[in-house]
Design a protein around this motif. Structure first.
Motif, PDB file in Angstrom:
ATOM      1  N   LYS A   2       0.845  -1.200   0.000  1.00  0.00           N
ATOM      2  CA  LYS A   2       0.000   0.000   0.000  1.00  0.00           C
ATOM      3  C   LYS A   2       0.879   1.248   0.000  1.00  0.00           C
ATOM      4  CE  LYS A   2      -4.616  -0.707   1.852  1.00  0.00           C
ATOM      5  NZ  LYS A   2      -5.493  -0.600   2.996  1.00  0.00           N
ATOM      6  N   GLU A  20     -17.085  27.287  -0.684  1.00  0.00           N
ATOM      7  CA  GLU A  20     -16.913  26.273   0.365  1.00  0.00           C
ATOM      8  C   GLU A  20     -17.445  24.924  -0.113  1.00  0.00           C
ATOM      9  OE1 GLU A  20     -19.785  26.166   3.392  1.00  0.00           O
ATOM     10  OE2 GLU A  20     -18.489  25.214   4.884  1.00  0.00           O
ATOM     11  N   LEU A  24     -15.396  21.538  -0.435  1.00  0.00           N
ATOM     12  CA  LEU A  24     -15.803  20.281   0.205  1.00  0.00           C
ATOM     13  C   LEU A  24     -15.793  19.140  -0.806  1.00  0.00           C
ATOM     14  CD1 LEU A  24     -18.727  21.414   2.547  1.00  0.00           C
ATOM     15  CD2 LEU A  24     -16.744  20.098   3.271  1.00  0.00           C
ATOM     16  N   ALA A  27     -12.318  18.170  -1.488  1.00  0.00           N
ATOM     17  CA  ALA A  27     -11.782  17.420  -0.341  1.00  0.00           C
ATOM     18  C   ALA A  27     -12.296  15.982  -0.350  1.00  0.00           C
ATOM     19  CB  ALA A  27     -12.161  18.115   0.966  1.00  0.00           C
ATOM     20  N   VAL A  28     -13.592  15.812  -0.628  1.00  0.00           N
ATOM     21  CA  VAL A  28     -14.165  14.460  -0.681  1.00  0.00           C
ATOM     22  C   VAL A  28     -13.500  13.664  -1.810  1.00  0.00           C
ATOM     23  CG1 VAL A  28     -16.267  13.142  -1.195  1.00  0.00           C
ATOM     24  CG2 VAL A  28     -16.360  15.057   0.399  1.00  0.00           C
ATOM     25  N   VAL A  31     -10.275  12.435  -0.596  1.00  0.00           N
ATOM     26  CA  VAL A  31     -10.473  11.323   0.343  1.00  0.00           C
ATOM     27  C   VAL A  31     -10.800  10.043  -0.433  1.00  0.00           C
ATOM     28  CG1 VAL A  31     -11.896  10.440   2.243  1.00  0.00           C
ATOM     29  CG2 VAL A  31     -11.181  12.829   2.238  1.00  0.00           C
ATOM     30  N   GLN A  32     -11.611  10.188  -1.482  1.00  0.00           N
ATOM     31  CA  GLN A  32     -11.933   9.021  -2.318  1.00  0.00           C
ATOM     32  C   GLN A  32     -10.666   8.448  -2.937  1.00  0.00           C
ATOM     33  OE1 GLN A  32     -14.919  10.600  -4.957  1.00  0.00           O
ATOM     34  NE2 GLN A  32     -16.569  10.272  -3.479  1.00  0.00           N
ATOM     35  N   ALA A  33      -9.718   9.323  -3.231  1.00  0.00           N
ATOM     36  CA  ALA A  33      -8.433   8.887  -3.783  1.00  0.00           C
ATOM     37  C   ALA A  33      -7.469   8.461  -2.669  1.00  0.00           C
ATOM     38  CB  ALA A  33      -7.823  10.009  -4.622  1.00  0.00           C
ATOM     39  N   ARG A  34      -8.000   8.286  -1.478  1.00  0.00           N
ATOM     40  CA  ARG A  34      -7.276   7.782  -0.292  1.00  0.00           C
ATOM     41  C   ARG A  34      -6.220   8.752   0.228  1.00  0.00           C
ATOM     42  NH1 ARG A  34      -9.055   2.879   0.959  1.00  0.00           N
ATOM     43  NH2 ARG A  34     -10.304   1.845  -0.619  1.00  0.00           N
ATOM     44  N   ILE A  37      -6.842  14.750   4.266  1.00  0.00           N
ATOM     45  CA  ILE A  37      -7.135  16.143   3.925  1.00  0.00           C
ATOM     46  C   ILE A  37      -7.149  17.040   5.157  1.00  0.00           C
ATOM     47  CG2 ILE A  37      -8.453  15.567   1.841  1.00  0.00           C
ATOM     48  CD1 ILE A  37     -10.555  16.957   4.480  1.00  0.00           C
ATOM     49  N   MET A  39      -8.870  21.024   5.705  1.00  0.00           N
ATOM     50  CA  MET A  39      -9.573  22.142   5.071  1.00  0.00           C
ATOM     51  C   MET A  39      -9.295  23.413   5.858  1.00  0.00           C
ATOM     52  SD  MET A  39     -13.196  20.694   3.787  1.00  0.00           S
ATOM     53  CE  MET A  39     -13.358  22.106   2.709  1.00  0.00           C
ATOM     54  N   ARG A  58     -21.132  31.122  10.341  1.00  0.00           N
ATOM     55  CA  ARG A  58     -20.855  29.698  10.522  1.00  0.00           C
ATOM     56  C   ARG A  58     -19.419  29.359  10.103  1.00  0.00           C
ATOM     57  NH1 ARG A  58     -20.403  25.995   7.132  1.00  0.00           N
ATOM     58  NH2 ARG A  58     -21.493  27.054   5.431  1.00  0.00           N
ATOM     59  N   LYS A  61     -16.728  30.468  12.357  1.00  0.00           N
ATOM     60  CA  LYS A  61     -16.660  29.645  13.557  1.00  0.00           C
ATOM     61  C   LYS A  61     -16.063  28.261  13.262  1.00  0.00           C
ATOM     62  CE  LYS A  61     -20.124  27.496  16.524  1.00  0.00           C
ATOM     63  NZ  LYS A  61     -21.477  27.598  17.047  1.00  0.00           N
ATOM     64  N   GLU A  62     -16.444  27.664  12.131  1.00  0.00           N
ATOM     65  CA  GLU A  62     -16.088  26.263  11.867  1.00  0.00           C
ATOM     66  C   GLU A  62     -14.655  26.060  11.378  1.00  0.00           C
ATOM     67  OE1 GLU A  62     -18.724  24.108   9.302  1.00  0.00           O
ATOM     68  OE2 GLU A  62     -20.244  23.918  10.870  1.00  0.00           O
ATOM     69  N   TYR A  63     -14.113  27.047  10.665  1.00  0.00           N
ATOM     70  CA  TYR A  63     -12.800  26.833  10.045  1.00  0.00           C
ATOM     71  C   TYR A  63     -11.720  27.673  10.705  1.00  0.00           C
ATOM     72  CZ  TYR A  63     -15.362  24.672   6.157  1.00  0.00           C
ATOM     73  OH  TYR A  63     -16.156  23.866   5.389  1.00  0.00           O
TER      74      TYR A  63
ATOM     75  N   SER B  63     -16.783   5.632   0.956  1.00  0.00           N
ATOM     76  CA  SER B  63     -15.685   6.113   0.107  1.00  0.00           C
ATOM     77  C   SER B  63     -15.177   7.493   0.509  1.00  0.00           C
ATOM     78  CB  SER B  63     -16.134   6.131  -1.353  1.00  0.00           C
ATOM     79  OG  SER B  63     -17.241   6.991  -1.496  1.00  0.00           O
ATOM     80  N   PHE B  70     -20.599  20.454  15.980  1.00  0.00           N
ATOM     81  CA  PHE B  70     -20.499  21.547  16.953  1.00  0.00           C
ATOM     82  C   PHE B  70     -21.609  21.424  17.976  1.00  0.00           C
ATOM     83  CE2 PHE B  70     -17.558  23.259  14.001  1.00  0.00           C
ATOM     84  CZ  PHE B  70     -16.794  24.172  14.711  1.00  0.00           C
TER      85      PHE B  70
END
Lengths: 114, 201
Positions: A2, A20, A24, A27-28, A31-34, A37, A39, A58, A61-63, B63, B70
Protein backbone atom coordinates in the motif's frame (compact mmCIF):
# COMPACT_ATOMS: atom_id res chain seq x y z
CA UNK A 1 2.16 -2.93 -0.99
CA UNK A 2 0.00 0.00 0.00
CA UNK A 3 1.34 3.42 -0.93
CA UNK A 4 1.43 5.86 1.98
CA UNK A 5 -1.40 8.38 1.76
CA UNK A 6 -0.85 11.78 0.19
CA UNK A 7 -1.59 14.82 2.39
CA UNK A 8 -3.83 17.32 0.65
CA UNK A 9 -4.35 20.83 1.98
CA UNK A 10 -7.55 22.45 0.73
CA UNK A 11 -7.41 26.23 1.09
CA UNK A 12 -10.40 28.28 0.09
CA UNK A 13 -11.90 31.73 0.28
CA UNK A 14 -15.64 31.81 0.74
CA UNK A 15 -18.10 34.28 2.22
CA UNK A 16 -21.47 32.87 1.13
CA UNK A 17 -20.69 29.14 1.07
CA UNK A 18 -20.58 28.58 -2.69
CA UNK A 19 -16.82 28.17 -2.93
CA UNK A 20 -16.91 26.27 0.36
CA UNK A 21 -19.23 23.74 -1.26
CA UNK A 22 -16.77 23.27 -4.13
CA UNK A 23 -13.88 23.00 -1.67
CA UNK A 24 -15.80 20.28 0.21
CA UNK A 25 -16.34 18.41 -3.06
CA UNK A 26 -12.61 18.66 -3.85
CA UNK A 27 -11.78 17.42 -0.34
CA UNK A 28 -14.17 14.46 -0.68
CA UNK A 29 -12.56 13.67 -4.05
CA UNK A 30 -9.15 13.62 -2.40
CA UNK A 31 -10.47 11.32 0.34
CA UNK A 32 -11.93 9.02 -2.32
CA UNK A 33 -8.43 8.89 -3.78
CA UNK A 34 -7.28 7.78 -0.29
CA UNK A 35 -5.57 11.05 0.59
CA UNK A 36 -5.59 12.69 4.01
CA UNK A 37 -7.14 16.14 3.92
CA UNK A 38 -7.13 19.37 5.89
CA UNK A 39 -9.57 22.14 5.07
CA UNK A 40 -8.52 25.70 5.82
CA UNK A 41 -10.49 28.86 5.14
CA UNK A 42 -8.66 32.09 4.39
CA UNK A 43 -9.73 34.75 6.86
CA UNK A 44 -12.04 37.20 5.12
CA UNK A 45 -11.49 40.90 5.36
CA UNK A 46 -14.49 41.49 7.58
CA UNK A 47 -17.01 41.41 4.74
CA UNK A 48 -20.59 42.24 5.62
CA UNK A 49 -22.96 40.63 3.16
CA UNK A 50 -26.52 40.77 4.52
CA UNK A 51 -27.79 37.81 2.44
CA UNK A 52 -24.80 35.67 3.55
CA UNK A 53 -24.83 36.62 7.23
CA UNK A 54 -25.50 33.07 8.47
CA UNK A 55 -23.02 31.30 6.18
CA UNK A 56 -20.34 33.82 7.03
CA UNK A 57 -20.86 33.50 10.78
CA UNK A 58 -20.86 29.70 10.52
CA UNK A 59 -17.68 29.50 8.43
CA UNK A 60 -15.85 31.98 10.67
CA UNK A 61 -16.66 29.65 13.56
CA UNK A 62 -16.09 26.26 11.87
CA UNK A 63 -12.80 26.83 10.04
CA UNK A 64 -9.33 28.01 10.96
CA UNK A 65 -6.96 29.71 8.51
CA UNK A 66 -3.96 27.78 7.13
CA UNK A 67 -0.96 27.61 9.44
CA UNK A 68 2.67 27.01 8.62
CA UNK A 69 2.39 23.44 9.95
CA UNK A 70 -0.38 22.79 7.39
CA UNK A 71 1.85 23.89 4.52
CA UNK A 72 4.76 21.77 5.77
CA UNK A 73 2.39 18.80 6.20
CA UNK A 74 0.93 19.06 2.70
CA UNK A 75 2.14 17.05 -0.29
CA UNK A 76 -0.41 18.80 -2.48
CA UNK A 77 -2.46 21.97 -2.18
CA UNK A 78 -5.86 22.66 -3.71
CA UNK A 79 -6.90 26.29 -3.80
CA UNK A 80 -10.48 27.40 -4.20
CA UNK A 81 -11.48 30.99 -4.71
CA UNK A 82 -13.53 32.86 -7.22
CA UNK A 83 -11.79 34.52 -10.14
CA UNK A 84 -12.28 38.05 -8.87
CA UNK A 85 -10.65 37.25 -5.54
CA UNK A 86 -7.79 35.48 -7.31
CA UNK A 87 -7.47 38.33 -9.81
CA UNK A 88 -7.62 36.04 -12.82
CA UNK A 89 -10.70 37.33 -14.64
CA UNK A 90 -9.06 39.31 -17.43
CA UNK A 91 -6.55 37.14 -19.25
CA UNK A 92 -4.51 33.95 -19.18
CA UNK A 93 -1.38 35.77 -18.03
CA UNK A 94 -3.16 36.66 -14.79
CA UNK A 95 -3.90 32.99 -14.14
CA UNK A 96 -0.25 32.09 -14.72
CA UNK A 97 0.91 34.96 -12.53
CA UNK A 98 -1.52 33.87 -9.82
CA UNK A 99 -0.19 30.32 -9.88
CA UNK A 100 3.42 31.49 -9.76
CA UNK A 101 2.66 33.86 -6.90
CA UNK A 102 1.12 31.01 -4.89
CA UNK A 103 4.14 28.77 -5.50
CA UNK A 104 6.61 31.54 -4.68
CA UNK A 105 4.90 32.75 -1.55
CA UNK A 106 4.34 29.24 -0.22
CA UNK A 107 8.03 28.45 -0.79
CA UNK A 108 9.02 31.66 0.98
CA UNK A 109 6.88 30.74 3.99
CA UNK A 110 8.29 27.23 4.11
CA UNK A 111 11.92 28.30 3.77
CA UNK A 112 11.59 31.37 5.94
CA UNK A 113 10.01 29.69 8.94
CA UNK A 114 10.59 25.97 8.44
CA UNK B 1 -8.15 0.10 20.39
CA UNK B 2 -9.83 -2.74 18.63
CA UNK B 3 -12.26 -5.43 19.76
CA UNK B 4 -13.78 -7.48 16.96
CA UNK B 5 -15.21 -4.84 14.52
CA UNK B 6 -15.27 -2.13 17.20
CA UNK B 7 -12.51 0.41 16.59
CA UNK B 8 -13.15 3.50 18.70
CA UNK B 9 -15.24 4.30 21.78
CA UNK B 10 -14.99 8.01 22.42
CA UNK B 11 -16.63 10.21 25.02
CA UNK B 12 -16.64 13.98 24.53
CA UNK B 13 -17.95 16.92 26.50
CA UNK B 14 -18.11 19.92 24.21
CA UNK B 15 -18.39 23.41 25.65
CA UNK B 16 -21.17 25.74 24.44
CA UNK B 17 -20.47 27.04 20.93
CA UNK B 18 -17.42 24.78 20.47
CA UNK B 19 -16.87 21.75 18.30
CA UNK B 20 -14.86 20.00 15.63
CA UNK B 21 -14.35 21.78 12.30
CA UNK B 22 -14.66 19.98 8.96
CA UNK B 23 -12.57 16.77 8.80
CA UNK B 24 -12.73 13.57 6.78
CA UNK B 25 -13.68 9.97 7.44
CA UNK B 26 -13.39 6.93 5.24
CA UNK B 27 -14.50 3.30 5.52
CA UNK B 28 -16.04 3.59 8.96
CA UNK B 29 -19.53 3.20 10.42
CA UNK B 30 -19.72 6.09 12.90
CA UNK B 31 -22.45 6.09 15.52
CA UNK B 32 -23.17 9.12 17.66
CA UNK B 33 -25.26 8.98 20.82
CA UNK B 34 -25.99 12.13 22.81
CA UNK B 35 -26.38 11.79 26.58
CA UNK B 36 -27.04 15.46 27.31
CA UNK B 37 -27.39 18.57 25.20
CA UNK B 38 -27.59 19.02 21.42
CA UNK B 39 -25.03 18.37 18.70
CA UNK B 40 -25.11 20.10 15.31
CA UNK B 41 -23.91 17.94 12.41
CA UNK B 42 -23.06 19.14 8.89
CA UNK B 43 -21.49 17.09 6.13
CA UNK B 44 -20.38 17.02 2.50
CA UNK B 45 -23.53 15.05 1.56
CA UNK B 46 -25.49 18.19 2.40
CA UNK B 47 -26.93 16.76 5.60
CA UNK B 48 -27.46 19.24 8.43
CA UNK B 49 -29.12 18.00 11.61
CA UNK B 50 -29.31 18.56 15.33
CA UNK B 51 -28.93 15.39 17.41
CA UNK B 52 -30.20 15.11 20.97
CA UNK B 53 -30.81 12.45 23.63
CA UNK B 54 -32.86 9.37 22.66
CA UNK B 55 -31.66 9.54 19.10
CA UNK B 56 -29.03 7.61 17.18
CA UNK B 57 -26.98 8.97 14.33
CA UNK B 58 -25.22 6.64 11.91
CA UNK B 59 -22.81 8.20 9.47
CA UNK B 60 -21.52 5.60 7.10
CA UNK B 61 -18.34 7.19 5.75
CA UNK B 62 -17.76 4.67 2.96
CA UNK B 63 -15.68 6.11 0.11
CA UNK B 64 -15.36 9.46 1.91
CA UNK B 65 -17.25 12.10 3.87
CA UNK B 66 -16.18 15.45 5.28
CA UNK B 67 -18.19 16.60 8.29
CA UNK B 68 -18.22 19.01 11.21
CA UNK B 69 -19.75 18.65 14.65
CA UNK B 70 -20.50 21.55 16.95
CA UNK B 71 -22.39 22.05 20.15
CA UNK B 72 -25.74 23.35 18.87
CA UNK B 73 -26.15 25.49 21.98
CA UNK B 74 -24.37 28.70 22.97
CA UNK B 75 -25.25 28.15 26.64
CA UNK B 76 -25.44 24.41 27.47
CA UNK B 77 -22.63 21.82 27.17
CA UNK B 78 -23.15 18.64 25.13
CA UNK B 79 -22.08 15.19 26.33
CA UNK B 80 -21.69 12.69 23.54
CA UNK B 81 -20.52 9.12 22.91
CA UNK B 82 -19.09 8.33 19.50
CA UNK B 83 -18.37 4.83 18.27
CA UNK B 84 -16.45 3.68 15.21
CA UNK B 85 -17.14 0.25 13.76
CA UNK B 86 -15.32 -1.20 10.72
CA UNK B 87 -17.65 -1.80 7.80
CA UNK B 88 -17.90 -5.17 6.03
CA UNK B 89 -16.40 -3.70 2.87
CA UNK B 90 -14.42 -0.68 1.72
CA UNK B 91 -15.53 2.01 -0.73
CA UNK B 92 -19.24 1.73 0.08
CA UNK B 93 -21.57 4.58 -0.85
CA UNK B 94 -21.58 7.14 2.01
CA UNK B 95 -24.88 7.56 3.83
CA UNK B 96 -26.47 9.33 6.77
CA UNK B 97 -29.19 8.05 9.07
CA UNK B 98 -30.71 9.57 12.16
CA UNK B 99 -33.62 8.17 14.13
CA UNK B 100 -35.38 9.20 17.31
CA UNK B 101 -37.16 6.95 19.76
CA UNK B 102 -39.24 7.51 22.88
CA UNK B 103 -37.26 7.58 26.15
CA UNK B 104 -39.39 4.79 27.62
CA UNK B 105 -38.35 2.41 24.82
CA UNK B 106 -34.96 1.96 26.49
CA UNK B 107 -36.22 1.90 30.10
CA UNK B 108 -35.89 -1.54 31.66
CA UNK B 109 -34.98 -3.11 28.34
CA UNK B 110 -32.43 -3.08 25.55
CA UNK B 111 -33.59 -0.90 22.70
CA UNK B 112 -32.09 -1.89 19.33
CA UNK B 113 -30.42 1.14 17.71
CA UNK B 114 -28.50 -0.44 14.84
CA UNK B 115 -28.40 -3.79 13.04
CA UNK B 116 -27.47 -5.06 9.57
CA UNK B 117 -31.15 -5.34 8.62
CA UNK B 118 -34.19 -3.32 9.59
CA UNK B 119 -35.96 -5.38 12.22
CA UNK B 120 -37.41 -2.81 14.55
CA UNK B 121 -38.49 0.64 13.52
CA UNK B 122 -37.18 3.19 13.83
CA UNK B 123 -33.53 2.10 13.86
CA UNK B 124 -30.42 2.48 11.74
CA UNK B 125 -28.81 -0.01 9.39
CA UNK B 126 -25.12 -0.74 9.98
CA UNK B 127 -22.97 -2.29 7.29
CA UNK B 128 -21.38 -4.80 9.64
CA UNK B 129 -22.55 -7.93 11.47
CA UNK B 130 -23.18 -5.96 14.66
CA UNK B 131 -26.19 -5.11 16.78
CA UNK B 132 -26.17 -2.03 19.00
CA UNK B 133 -28.56 -1.52 21.93
CA UNK B 134 -29.21 1.14 24.57
CA UNK B 135 -30.72 0.25 27.94
CA UNK B 136 -31.56 2.32 31.00
CA UNK B 137 -31.98 0.47 34.29
CA UNK B 138 -33.51 1.79 37.51
CA UNK B 139 -32.07 0.51 40.81
CA UNK B 140 -32.54 -3.31 41.02
CA UNK B 141 -34.07 -3.39 37.55
CA UNK B 142 -32.69 -6.33 35.55
CA UNK B 143 -32.42 -7.08 31.85
CA UNK B 144 -30.97 -10.14 30.16
CA UNK B 145 -29.22 -10.44 26.83
CA UNK B 146 -28.58 -13.83 25.28
CA UNK B 147 -26.00 -14.55 22.62
CA UNK B 148 -25.81 -16.89 19.71
CA UNK B 149 -22.71 -19.08 19.61
CA UNK B 150 -19.50 -17.34 18.54
CA UNK B 151 -20.74 -13.86 19.47
CA UNK B 152 -18.92 -11.27 21.54
CA UNK B 153 -19.97 -8.11 23.32
CA UNK B 154 -18.70 -4.77 24.47
CA UNK B 155 -20.84 -3.21 27.19
CA UNK B 156 -20.19 0.47 27.85
CA UNK B 157 -21.67 2.07 30.96
CA UNK B 158 -22.57 5.60 29.86
CA UNK B 159 -24.42 6.73 33.01
CA UNK B 160 -24.58 5.67 36.66
CA UNK B 161 -23.83 2.18 37.96
CA UNK B 162 -24.70 -1.17 36.46
CA UNK B 163 -23.68 -4.70 37.40
CA UNK B 164 -22.88 -7.07 34.55
CA UNK B 165 -22.98 -10.76 35.53
CA UNK B 166 -22.17 -9.66 39.08
CA UNK B 167 -19.36 -7.22 38.21
CA UNK B 168 -20.03 -3.63 39.26
CA UNK B 169 -19.29 -1.05 36.59
CA UNK B 170 -19.59 2.73 36.78
CA UNK B 171 -19.91 5.50 34.21
CA UNK B 172 -16.99 5.31 31.78
CA UNK B 173 -16.29 1.62 32.49
CA UNK B 174 -16.71 -1.12 29.92
CA UNK B 175 -16.95 -4.89 29.98
CA UNK B 176 -15.55 -7.06 27.22
CA UNK B 177 -17.50 -10.28 26.90
CA UNK B 178 -16.51 -13.50 25.22
CA UNK B 179 -17.46 -17.13 25.84
CA UNK B 180 -20.73 -16.14 27.53
CA UNK B 181 -24.18 -17.10 26.36
CA UNK B 182 -26.12 -14.80 28.66
CA UNK B 183 -25.59 -11.39 30.24
CA UNK B 184 -27.52 -10.16 33.23
CA UNK B 185 -27.50 -6.38 33.67
CA UNK B 186 -28.82 -4.81 36.87
CA UNK B 187 -29.18 -1.15 37.83
CA UNK B 188 -27.24 -0.34 41.01
CA UNK B 189 -27.63 2.34 43.71
CA UNK B 190 -27.92 5.26 43.99
CA UNK B 191 -29.69 5.88 40.68
CA UNK B 192 -29.27 2.88 38.39
CA UNK B 193 -27.52 3.42 35.07
CA UNK B 194 -27.47 3.29 31.30
CA UNK B 195 -25.49 1.04 28.97
CA UNK B 196 -24.70 0.75 25.30
CA UNK B 197 -24.35 -2.92 24.33
CA UNK B 198 -22.55 -4.03 21.18
CA UNK B 199 -23.27 -7.60 20.09
CA UNK B 200 -20.41 -8.43 17.73
CA UNK B 201 -19.22 -11.26 15.56
Amino acid sequence: MKASPVNVLVIFYSCCGRTEKLALAAAVGAVQARANIRMRRLTDSGEQIPECKEALARMRKEYVPPAQTDVVWADAVIIGMNGKVAGVVEDAAQATAFGRRIVGETRAIREGQG
Amino acid sequence: MGFRALRVMNEDRIAPGKGFGPHAHRDMEILTYVLEGKLLHRDSMGEQHVLGPNEIQMMSAGSGVVHSEFNASETEPVHVIQIWISPQAEDLEPSYQQVAFAAEEKRGRLRLLAAPNLSEKPMTVIRQDARVYAGELAVHERVKHTFDAERYAWVQVVKGNVSINGQLLSEGDAAVVSAERELSLIGIEPAGGEVLLFDLR
